[in-house]
Design an enzyme around this catalytic site. Structure first.
Site, short mmCIF file in Angstrom:
data_model
loop_
_atom_site.label_atom_id
_atom_site.label_comp_id
_atom_site.label_asym_id
_atom_site.label_seq_id
_atom_site.Cartn_x
_atom_site.Cartn_y
_atom_site.Cartn_z
N LYS A 71 41.19 29.17 16.10
CA LYS A 71 41.10 27.98 16.92
C LYS A 71 39.67 27.48 17.03
CE LYS A 71 42.02 26.35 21.58
NZ LYS A 71 42.38 26.73 22.94
N ASP A 100 43.90 27.94 32.44
CA ASP A 100 45.36 27.96 32.25
C ASP A 100 46.07 28.63 33.42
OD1 ASP A 100 45.11 26.62 29.85
OD2 ASP A 100 45.33 28.43 28.61
N SER A 105 50.69 18.08 19.52
CA SER A 105 49.93 19.22 20.00
C SER A 105 50.84 20.37 20.36
CB SER A 105 49.12 18.82 21.23
OG SER A 105 48.49 19.94 21.80
N LEU A 106 50.37 21.59 20.09
CA LEU A 106 51.09 22.79 20.49
C LEU A 106 51.08 22.93 22.00
CD1 LEU A 106 52.54 25.39 19.74
CD2 LEU A 106 50.35 26.44 19.29
N ASP A 113 39.19 29.28 29.02
CA ASP A 113 40.48 28.62 28.87
C ASP A 113 41.57 29.38 29.61
OD1 ASP A 113 39.26 26.71 27.31
OD2 ASP A 113 40.22 27.32 25.43
N GLU A 148 41.30 31.28 32.28
CA GLU A 148 41.16 31.08 33.73
C GLU A 148 41.69 29.70 34.12
OE1 GLU A 148 37.22 33.62 34.94
OE2 GLU A 148 36.92 31.85 33.67
#
Length: 145
Positions: A127, A51, A96-97, A47, A49
């Protein structure tokens, strides 16, 4: 278009002359990773990478908004829902955050939520990526859709 190395994609060495090429080069792996993650359920990068690539593209699109293309990965959400899932309308929106990297990002999320649904309280848990659930209880019994 010549191949652009990942280091170049993430570097600050983007000029107005090569911005379009860099943005296209960022979009290609992001589109591939979106398919692997959302459609194939088989991500091939972490995630963080993903992002990094997405944040870089977002930053470039903010600098060069005239270069944003309709099929940019920033212009759509996720992938296709699997046919086995029914569509429902939630009584309250599932917000959603999104990506929150610092306290300011979380504060902005909190403001969006409270502006939309009123005062809320939060419970934080580890999470579970890719999972969201909304359960409506009436008199202690869950109502199934």
């Amino acid at each position: 278009m010549q191949d652009i190395q990942l280091d170049t994609l993430l570097s600050e060495d983007v000029t107005p002359e090569n911005a379009s090429q860099v943005m296209q080069a960022l979009s290609q792996p992001l589109n591939e990773h979106n398919i692997r993650y959302y459609v194939d359920d088989a991500p091939s990068i972490t995630d963080s990478e993903y992002d990094r690539l997405m944040q870089r593209l977002l930053k470039l699109e903010a600098l060069y908004p005239h270069l944003i293309v309709a099929d940019s990965p920033t212009q759509r959400v996720g992938g296709l829902a699997l046919a086995k899932f029914d569509q429902i309308t939630h009584l309250k929106p599932m917000l959603s955050l999104d990506n929150a990297f610092d306290e300011a990002d979380f504060s902005a999320f909190h403001k969006r939520v409270t502006d939309k649904v009123g005062e809320v309280s939060f419970c934080c848990e580890p999470k579970l990526d890719g999972l969201a659930v909304s359960i409506l209880y009436r008199n202690g019994v869950s109502l199934m859709y």
